[in-house]
Write a protein that holds these residues in place. Structure first.
Motif, short mmCIF file in Angstrom:
data_model
loop_
_atom_site.label_atom_id
_atom_site.label_comp_id
_atom_site.label_asym_id
_atom_site.label_seq_id
_atom_site.Cartn_x
_atom_site.Cartn_y
_atom_site.Cartn_z
N ILE A 1 0.71 -0.80 -0.37
CA ILE A 1 -0.29 0.28 -0.19
C ILE A 1 0.77 1.69 0.14
CG2 ILE A 1 -1.39 1.16 1.59
CD1 ILE A 1 -3.05 -1.29 2.37
N THR A 2 1.76 1.55 0.80
CA THR A 2 2.84 2.25 1.10
C THR A 2 3.81 2.55 -0.27
OG1 THR A 2 3.48 2.13 3.31
CG2 THR A 2 4.96 3.04 2.00
N ALA A 3 4.00 1.88 -1.09
CA ALA A 3 5.43 1.06 -2.48
C ALA A 3 3.69 2.18 -3.51
CB ALA A 3 5.69 0.72 -2.84
N PHE B 1 2.10 6.14 -7.35
CA PHE B 1 0.98 6.05 -8.18
C PHE B 1 0.02 7.15 -7.75
CE2 PHE B 1 2.00 1.78 -9.53
CZ PHE B 1 2.92 1.99 -10.77
N ASP B 2 0.34 7.25 -6.85
CA ASP B 2 -0.94 8.46 -6.45
C ASP B 2 0.27 9.85 -5.97
OD1 ASP B 2 -3.31 6.96 -5.96
OD2 ASP B 2 -2.83 5.92 -3.66
N ILE C 1 9.66 11.95 -2.50
CA ILE C 1 8.46 11.71 -2.11
C ILE C 1 8.95 11.16 -0.31
CG2 ILE C 1 6.08 9.86 -1.29
CD1 ILE C 1 6.83 10.06 -5.04
N THR C 2 8.85 11.90 0.68
CA THR C 2 9.83 11.68 1.81
C THR C 2 8.49 10.35 2.79
OG1 THR C 2 10.91 12.39 3.90
CG2 THR C 2 9.58 13.61 3.07
N THR D 1 -6.97 0.08 -2.97
CA THR D 1 -5.67 0.29 -3.75
C THR D 1 -5.62 -1.28 -3.02
OG1 THR D 1 -5.42 2.64 -2.42
CG2 THR D 1 -3.26 0.70 -3.07
N MET D 2 -5.81 -1.56 -1.94
CA MET D 2 -5.72 -3.52 -1.62
C MET D 2 -6.89 -4.03 -2.84
SD MET D 2 -3.85 -4.58 0.35
CE MET D 2 -4.60 -5.97 0.87
N ASP D 3 -7.27 -4.10 -3.38
CA ASP D 3 -8.23 -4.17 -4.85
C ASP D 3 -6.99 -4.09 -5.76
OD1 ASP D 3 -10.48 -5.14 -3.23
OD2 ASP D 3 -11.43 -2.84 -3.69
N ILE D 4 -6.31 -3.25 -6.30
CA ILE D 4 -5.42 -2.64 -7.03
C ILE D 4 -4.33 -3.95 -6.42
CG2 ILE D 4 -4.05 -1.34 -8.74
CD1 ILE D 4 -5.86 0.65 -7.87
#
Length: 477
Positions: free
Chosen positions: A196-198, A203-204, A305-306, A363-366
């Motif tokens: 989820i983090t990555a 992408f977002d 992105i930090t 996000t998890m669904d993807i």
């Protein structure tokens, strides 16, 4: 049926039995055990005592639910070293609120935030004593009211603010995701936080597109491997990854185009050699001075992105020097510089998105679709029993892992438990031997000192004898 409702003939039969029963008890009869609930109910029914019939049944239901239900849990007892996380036994069955489910945990994920939480450097974890753990996998054991999407027996992965390093966890049903067929519990525990983090960063925030370049720090870690796999789902993305030299072969096989040994080389110079203009996207979990370097490495229209400050983690306990150094070099920038540089800086923290479960679920669904397609797959570095949590944390903190470190709730085999004390005994024996040697050295040193003192005293004695000899003739005269 109570005694008052029984037919008259049945009641008379009972009375006759009572009259004909012998008065004296058998001599060698052992003491009678308490009657079973069913027998007690029957006896109460025969005597017409409805309340007595109900009491034993209520008692037997209450005992297993509230008194005999136990489960093991890892508890952070205070801030400090690895020994501050202790395995304890909790008593009492958890109470489910509306919308919650009870999960029998099979495996838990270990994250860098858990290491920082142990030192008091992660503000999303409540104060000790508290059970850490942000992700796990297991089987649904019970469901609360208004839960319709989960049922008992479902295999699920779980994400939560904390409290998942234990054998039984109670969480909102919305924090659970069904495990796909073919995925084991260990893989399921390794997926949520890292992927989820990555995904959200790339992408977002990053809007990753074909032919772009990405710098991934700690490319052999859980997030690093997840980010690399996700980069490979986009055409012609070049991945630069920092890791120690011993991990380069594995991360190269996993999709890192240019591995860089950050311990022996300046990664900024290495990136510039290959990509003079810099990077399109940089994922920064380090903080401090490395964030400054990352910003300067961005191309125009590049994105930094930090998402962490791992440079603050140095040693088992909180290192005040490392913390102060990180804050002293904290990155800050004026908006005018952003405008003139045509760059963007983003901050990501999954722990503060716990109120955005709809977004996380999307996000998890993807990610789960990508898993089913074979495009992403968690890499498990090692699995440890709950009793070995200290060793698991040490491996991760010393950067010796390649992929995810997992904690298993399976009880530790007795053979392994016996081996561990032996190691401790050996250490103790070694300490005792070393102490004996030191004591012997001290004793030998004292003996040598005494010998030296005797040697020094002997000439003095000889001098005294000579003086006495000289004085004797004078006295005779």
């Amino acid at each position: 049926m109570s005694g008052e409702d029984a037919p008259a003939e049945q009641q008379n039969a009972v009375d006759q039995k009572l009259e004909t029963k012998p008065a004296e008890e058998p001599k060698a009869e052992p003491p009678k055990a308490e009657p079973a609930p069913a027998a007690a109910d029957a006896a109460a029914a025969a005597t017409g005592d409805d309340e007595a019939a109900a009491t034993p049944a209520a008692t037997t239901e209450k005992v297993p639910e509230e008194e005999t239900f136990t489960y093991r849990a890892l508890v952070l007892t205070g801030y400090g070293g690895y020994d501050k996380v202790k395995l304890q036994v909790k008593k009492g069955k958890p109470v489910l609120k509306t919308g919650e489910v009870q999960v029998r945990v099979k495996a838990c994920g270990l994250n860098f935030a858990d290491l920082m939480a142990r030192q008091g450097l992660y503000d999303r974890l409540p104060s000790p004593p508290v059970t850490p753990g942000m992700e796990c996998s297991g089987v649904v054991e019970a469901v609360g009211e208004e839960v319709t999407e989960r049922k008992v027996g479902d295999r699920v992965m779980v994400i939560n603010r904390c409290g998942l390093w234990q054998e039984v966890a109670v969480v909102p049903a919305t924090h659970t995701f069904l495990i796909p067929e073919g995925m084991g519990f260990e893989e399921a525990a390794a997926l949520p936080v890292n992927y989820i983090t990555a995904y959200m960063m790339l992408f977002d925030f990053g809007n990753l597109r074909p032919n772009q370049s990405v710098l991934v720090h700690a490319a052999a870690g859980g997030v690093g491997i997840a980010a690399t796999q996700l980069c490979n789902t986009v055409k012609d993305v070049t991945v630069f990854g920092t890791a120690s030299a011993s991990k380069h072969e594995i991360i190269s096989q996993g999709g890192v185009t240019h591995p860089i040994d950050y311990r022996t080389k300046d990664y900024v110079e290495e990136v510039r050699k290959i990509s003079p203009k810099g990077m399109d996207i940089i994922l920064d979990p380090l903080g401090g001075s490395d964030t400054h370097k990352a910003y300067n490495l961005l191309k125009p229209m590049g994105k930094l992105i930090t998402y962490g400050t791992s440079n603050m983690l140095a040693g088992q306990k909180k290192n005040l020097l490392a913390v102060a150094k990180n804050w002293y070099h904290q990155f800050s920038i004026h908006t005018l510089s952003l405008i003139q540089g045509n760059k963007s800086v983003c901050g990501f923290h999954l722990g503060y998105l716990d109120g955005e479960m709809e977004l996380i679920t999307q996000t998890m669904d993807i990610i789960l679709d990508l898993y089913k397609q074979g495009k992403v797959k968690p890499r498990i570095d090692s699995t440890w029993h709950l009793e070995q949590v200290g060793d698991a944390m040490r491996k991760m903190q010393e950067r010796n892992n390649i992929g995810k470190v997992i904690l298993s709730t399976e009880p530790m085999p007795e053979e392994e438990k016996k081996e561990e004390p032996k190691k401790e005994d050996k250490k103790e024996d070694k300490k005792k031997d070393d102490k004996k040697k030191d004591d012997k050295k001290k004793d030998d040193g004292k003996k040598e000192e005494k010998k030296d003192d005797k040697k020094k005293e002997e000439p003095k004695k000889e001098e005294k004898k000579e003086e006495e000899k000289k004085e004797e003739p004078k006295e005779e005269k």
